[in-house]
Write an enzyme that holds these catalytic residues in place. Structure first.
Site, short mmCIF file in Angstrom:
data_model
loop_
_atom_site.label_atom_id
_atom_site.label_comp_id
_atom_site.label_asym_id
_atom_site.label_seq_id
_atom_site.Cartn_x
_atom_site.Cartn_y
_atom_site.Cartn_z
N LYS A 179 35.80 -35.73 3.42
CA LYS A 179 35.16 -35.26 4.66
C LYS A 179 35.04 -36.42 5.67
CE LYS A 179 32.24 -33.15 7.52
NZ LYS A 179 32.69 -32.22 8.51
N LYS A 254 26.73 -40.65 12.79
CA LYS A 254 26.34 -40.77 11.38
C LYS A 254 27.58 -40.79 10.47
CE LYS A 254 25.64 -37.17 9.00
NZ LYS A 254 25.35 -36.00 8.17
P1 NAD Z 1 20.36 -29.37 11.44
O1 NAD Z 1 19.58 -30.58 11.80
O2 NAD Z 1 20.56 -28.28 12.46
O3 NAD Z 1 19.70 -28.66 10.14
C1 NAD Z 1 19.16 -29.35 9.06
C2 NAD Z 1 17.93 -28.58 8.60
O4 NAD Z 1 17.43 -29.20 7.40
C3 NAD Z 1 16.78 -28.58 9.60
O5 NAD Z 1 16.44 -27.24 9.92
C4 NAD Z 1 15.65 -29.33 8.88
O6 NAD Z 1 14.35 -28.81 9.19
C5 NAD Z 1 16.02 -29.07 7.44
N1 NAD Z 1 15.44 -30.01 6.47
C6 NAD Z 1 15.45 -31.37 6.48
N2 NAD Z 1 14.85 -31.85 5.37
C7 NAD Z 1 14.46 -30.78 4.64
C8 NAD Z 1 13.80 -30.61 3.39
N3 NAD Z 1 13.42 -31.67 2.65
N4 NAD Z 1 13.55 -29.36 2.94
C9 NAD Z 1 13.93 -28.28 3.67
N5 NAD Z 1 14.57 -28.36 4.86
C10 NAD Z 1 14.83 -29.60 5.34
O7 NAD Z 1 21.78 -29.90 10.91
P2 NAD Z 1 23.14 -29.07 10.81
O8 NAD Z 1 23.88 -29.14 12.12
O9 NAD Z 1 22.87 -27.75 10.17
O10 NAD Z 1 23.95 -30.01 9.78
C11 NAD Z 1 23.65 -30.03 8.40
C12 NAD Z 1 24.69 -30.90 7.72
O11 NAD Z 1 26.00 -30.35 7.94
C13 NAD Z 1 24.74 -32.35 8.22
O12 NAD Z 1 24.95 -33.21 7.14
C14 NAD Z 1 25.94 -32.36 9.15
O13 NAD Z 1 26.56 -33.63 9.25
C15 NAD Z 1 26.86 -31.34 8.49
N6 NAD Z 1 27.81 -30.66 9.39
C16 NAD Z 1 27.39 -30.20 10.60
C17 NAD Z 1 28.31 -29.57 11.43
C18 NAD Z 1 27.89 -29.06 12.79
O14 NAD Z 1 28.78 -28.68 13.57
N7 NAD Z 1 26.60 -28.98 13.11
C19 NAD Z 1 29.64 -29.39 11.02
C20 NAD Z 1 30.01 -29.83 9.74
C21 NAD Z 1 29.08 -30.47 8.93
#
Ligand code: NAD
Length: 304
Positions: A179, A254
């Site tokens: 990734k 990140k």
């Molecule tokens: P986001 O910040 O929208 O969501 C993360 C969620 O996790 C938040 O709602 C937060 O409250 C929750 N959280 C954090 N700690 C927690 C805990 N201990 N218990 C319960 N909930 C908790 O992030 P996202 O955009 O959904 O991305 C998530 C992952 O996916 C990241 O690692 C990101 O790099 C990856 N990703 C994101 C995308 C994108 O387009 N947004 C694409 C591919 C991969």
């Protein structure tokens, strides 16, 4: 993908209902899985409820009776905190359950959590995704998987309810490495596409015409064809709506940091990845950390 129930009675605990996790959990529920979900954010919980996902009062409550546990959290510290921190979630996961972390985190961190799972006799996969928020909503994500092949076969029906493509890259941590390789290439390509468009425009070229030519020439990429960084060139791209939505600059920052860190561990040279990491750091410092990463284009424009 049909909505026929092929769940085999699997009960899925889903932790982390943000931009990605929210729609992923909703797709599992739509496919007939009994989902019990949790997020620290009340807003995320409300949205999940509205999307038909049953929510639990805590992560510990969510994993009660679960046969599959999925997490989708921001970064390594959240994933290690959830499974190995004070809440001791790993100890509470039912025997025989399969654990799947879909967050993008450091390969070493994924291996640490998988080792703790193995110490408890639980199989764990790292399964970061590609496809963005649109792919999460449409159920067309690509899963990039590290871990045991037999565990992946158990995971396959659940992953297929959220995605279209599944790649098994190797042992634990290999999904994260793959990734990071993909996102490092994406980060560099987006930045250089912005650079090329800015150069053309500085010489009086029309960014639309330049993009149309590049999209069928050797400089073509997802950045020219789909997520074009120049405002107005692609109406559906984040650049054409003030860089809102899409994949955040700080998430790209990140991932490039993780790629550089992973390179340090092996002696691999990643000069362009390192340079791109600095560009996204500057873009963040310029106040665009929360915008789509294609806003790196704005760093490369001539000052008015
Ligand atoms: P986001 O910040 O929208 O969501 C993360 C969620 O996790 C938040 O709602 C937060 O409250 C929750 N959280 C954090 N700690 C927690 C805990 N201990 N218990 C319960 N909930 C908790 O992030 P996202 O955009 O959904 O991305 C998530 C992952 O996916 C990241 O690692 C990101 O790099 C990856 N990703 C994101 C995308 C994108 O387009 N947004 C694409 C591919 C991969």
């Amino acid at each position: 993908m049909s909505n026929t129930n092929h769940t085999g009675g699997a009960r899925v605990a889903f932790i982390g209902l943000g931009h990605m996790g929210g729609p992923m959990a909703a797709n599992l529920a739509k496919h007939g899985y009994a989902v019990s979900a949790f997020d620290l954010s009340a807003d995320a919980l409300r949205k999940a409820r509205e999307a038909g996902v049953a929510v639990a009062p805590s992560a510990l409550a969510a994993v009660e009776g679960a046969s599959v546990v999925i997490s989708m959290l921001p970064a390594s510290r959240h994933v290690e905190g959830l499974y190995l921190g004070d809440g001791a979630l790993m100890a509470a996961i039912p025997a025989g359950a399969l654990v799947i972390d879909c967050s993008t985190i450091a390969p070493a961190s994924a291996q640490r959590v998988a080792k703790a799972a193995a110490d408890r006799g639980l199989a764990m996969l790292d399964a970061p995704v590609s496809g963005g928020v649109a792919g999460a909503a449409a159920g067309t994500l690509t899963f990039i998987v590290g871990g045991d092949a037999a565990a992946l076969e158990r995971a396959r029906p659940v992953l297929q309810a959220m995605g279209k493509n599944i790649f098994h890259m190797g042992a634990s941590g290999a999904g994260q490495v793959a990734k990071l390789c993909n996102n490092m290439a994406l980060g560099v390509i987006m930045a250089v596409t912005g650079e090329a468009l800015a150069l053309g425009v500085a010489h009086g070229l029309d960014p639309q015409a330049l993009s149309a030519m590049m999209a069928v020439s050797t400089g073509r990429s997802w950045a020219t064809e789909v997520c074009n960084p120049w405002p107005g060139v692609k109406p559906e791209a984040p650049a054409s709506r003030g860089y809102s939505g899409g994949f955040g600059n700080d998430l790209m920052l990140k991932d490039l940091g993780l790629a550089v860190e992973a390179a340090l561990g092996t002696g691999a040279a990643v000069p362009l990845g390192e340079l791109a990491r600095n560009l996204y750091a500057l873009n963040s410092r310029a106040g665009r950390g929360g915008l789509d990463f294609s806003s790196v284009q704005q760093l490369l424009l001539k000052a008015e």
